[in-house]
Design a protein around this motif. Structure first.
Motif, PDB file in Angstrom:
ATOM      1  N   ALA A 134      -9.533  25.507  31.914  1.00 18.79           N
ATOM      2  CA  ALA A 134      -8.662  25.556  30.742  1.00 18.79           C
ATOM      3  C   ALA A 134      -8.121  26.972  30.560  1.00 18.79           C
ATOM      4  N   ALA A 135      -6.837  27.071  30.211  1.00 15.75           N
ATOM      5  CA  ALA A 135      -6.227  28.386  29.996  1.00 15.75           C
ATOM      6  C   ALA A 135      -4.884  28.222  29.313  1.00 15.75           C
ATOM      7  N   PHE A 136      -4.448  29.286  28.655  1.00 14.29           N
ATOM      8  CA  PHE A 136      -3.081  29.383  28.146  1.00 14.29           C
ATOM      9  C   PHE A 136      -2.307  30.121  29.223  1.00 14.29           C
ATOM     10  N   VAL A 170     -21.524  17.766  36.411  1.00 13.80           N
ATOM     11  CA  VAL A 170     -20.517  18.832  36.327  1.00 13.80           C
ATOM     12  C   VAL A 170     -19.580  18.552  35.157  1.00 13.80           C
ATOM     13  N   LEU A 171     -19.402  19.544  34.298  1.00 17.95           N
ATOM     14  CA  LEU A 171     -18.402  19.485  33.235  1.00 17.95           C
ATOM     15  C   LEU A 171     -17.198  20.309  33.664  1.00 17.95           C
ATOM     16  N   VAL A 172     -16.028  19.681  33.733  1.00 14.67           N
ATOM     17  CA  VAL A 172     -14.785  20.375  34.058  1.00 14.67           C
ATOM     18  C   VAL A 172     -13.943  20.435  32.797  1.00 14.67           C
ATOM     19  N   THR A 173     -13.683  21.636  32.302  1.00 13.67           N
ATOM     20  CA  THR A 173     -12.794  21.808  31.158  1.00 13.67           C
ATOM     21  C   THR A 173     -11.375  22.061  31.660  1.00 13.67           C
ATOM     22  N   GLY A 196     -10.298  17.245  28.871  1.00 13.25           N
ATOM     23  CA  GLY A 196      -9.076  17.949  28.522  1.00 13.25           C
ATOM     24  C   GLY A 196      -9.189  18.521  27.121  1.00 13.25           C
ATOM     25  N   HIS A 197      -8.095  19.103  26.636  1.00 13.02           N
ATOM     26  CA  HIS A 197      -8.116  19.729  25.313  1.00 13.02           C
ATOM     27  C   HIS A 197      -8.431  18.716  24.217  1.00 13.02           C
TER      28      HIS A 197
END
Length: 280
Positions: free
Chosen positions: A59-61, A3-6, A31-32
């Protein structure tokens, strides 16, 4: 699964990665700094080399007011980046799970919103997240959640506890209503949906609804503080006013989970007590 979690440095990303790891899955938490999802070349390269079975995009703004003056950034992070993730997961046969928000709704209707209600965002943030849902595509899992709190990051529970420690009154709006949700509970449902590779849209929130004012009172009570210190205020009376309009009603009904026979997250009061036990 692998699993890749961004967005793994955020509060939901961290708990989602921890949930998959606790269940024995192999997790790459990015993370970023490790993966800039707005860069198509980075996204294709990372997913091509990691070859995950599932990609969960946390990930989100999320700076709602800042989105109003930074619309390009909002759409780049919340929408175009999801296009890159959707392209890469299709190319390398991975399943995509995209996290979205209650802000896709206007808040005009009096009853809770279910998955088949028509979105009508009021803000740039809400519009950009809706665009991200569309970019994810029909085979992806889209999880809408709201009013998140957890052990990590900035959230309502931490804010109220900080104000409580300083003394004096505190004011919260009583004309915005939503579903407080807790990151471990949302992460548990995300894991279930991803293991099953269930496509489509799901509202995933803890059960129960309150205004921000009522939520602050319940946090104070559960933490052993005087709830009388919390005072209601109207959104229109906020000084300074917020640049981004908020939906007055963003309560999300978990209808798709219910119809699918899946277990719902518990009542938010239970999860609030659990979180406070960990924090205090």
């Amino acid at each position: 699964m692998r699993v890749l979690v961004t967005g793994a440095a955020g509060q939901l990303g961290r708990d989602t990665a921890e949930r998959f790891m606790a269940s024995g899955h192999e997790v790459v938490a990015a993370g970023h700094q490790e993966l800039d999802i707005t860069r198509r070349d980075q996204v294709l390269g990372a997913i091509g080399s990691i070859r995950p079975d599932v990609v969960v995009n946390c990930a989100a703004f999320t700076a709602v007011d800042a989105c109003e003056s930074s619309a390009d950034r909002a759409y780049r992070v919340n929408a175009l980046a999801v296009r890159h993730l959707a392209e890469a997961t299709r190319r390398f046969a991975a399943h995509l799970c995209q996290v979205s928000t209650d802000y896709v709704f206007s808040g005009d209707q009096p009853e809770p919103y279910h998955e088949w209600d028509r979105p009508d965002p009021l803000s740039v943030y809400g519009a950009s997240k809706l665009a991200g849902e569309q970019e994810a595509g029909g085979l992806a899992t889209v999880v809408r959640t709201s009013w998140l709190s957890g052990r990590h990051g900035s959230n309502m529970v931490g804010t109220v506890l900080g104000l409580a420690s300083r003394g004096g009154p505190m004011r919260f709006v009583d004309d915005q209503r939503g579903s407080p949700s807790f990151t471990p509970d949302v992460a548990a449902v995300i894991e279930r949906l991803c293991v099953d590779r269930r496509p489509g849209l799901y509202h995933v929130t803890n059960q129960g609804s309150v205004s921000w004012y009522e939520f602050a009172q319940k946090i104070m009570i559960a933490a052993g503080h005087d709830p009388g210190r919390v005072e209601p205020i109207a959104t229109a009376d906020l000084n300074p006013p917020r640049p981004a309009p908020r939906p007055s009603n963003s309560v999300l009904e978990n209808r798709a989970l219910t119809l699918a026979g899946l277990e719902l997250p518990p009542d938010f009061r239970y999860s609030l007590r659990r979180l406070l036990a960990e924090l205090l």
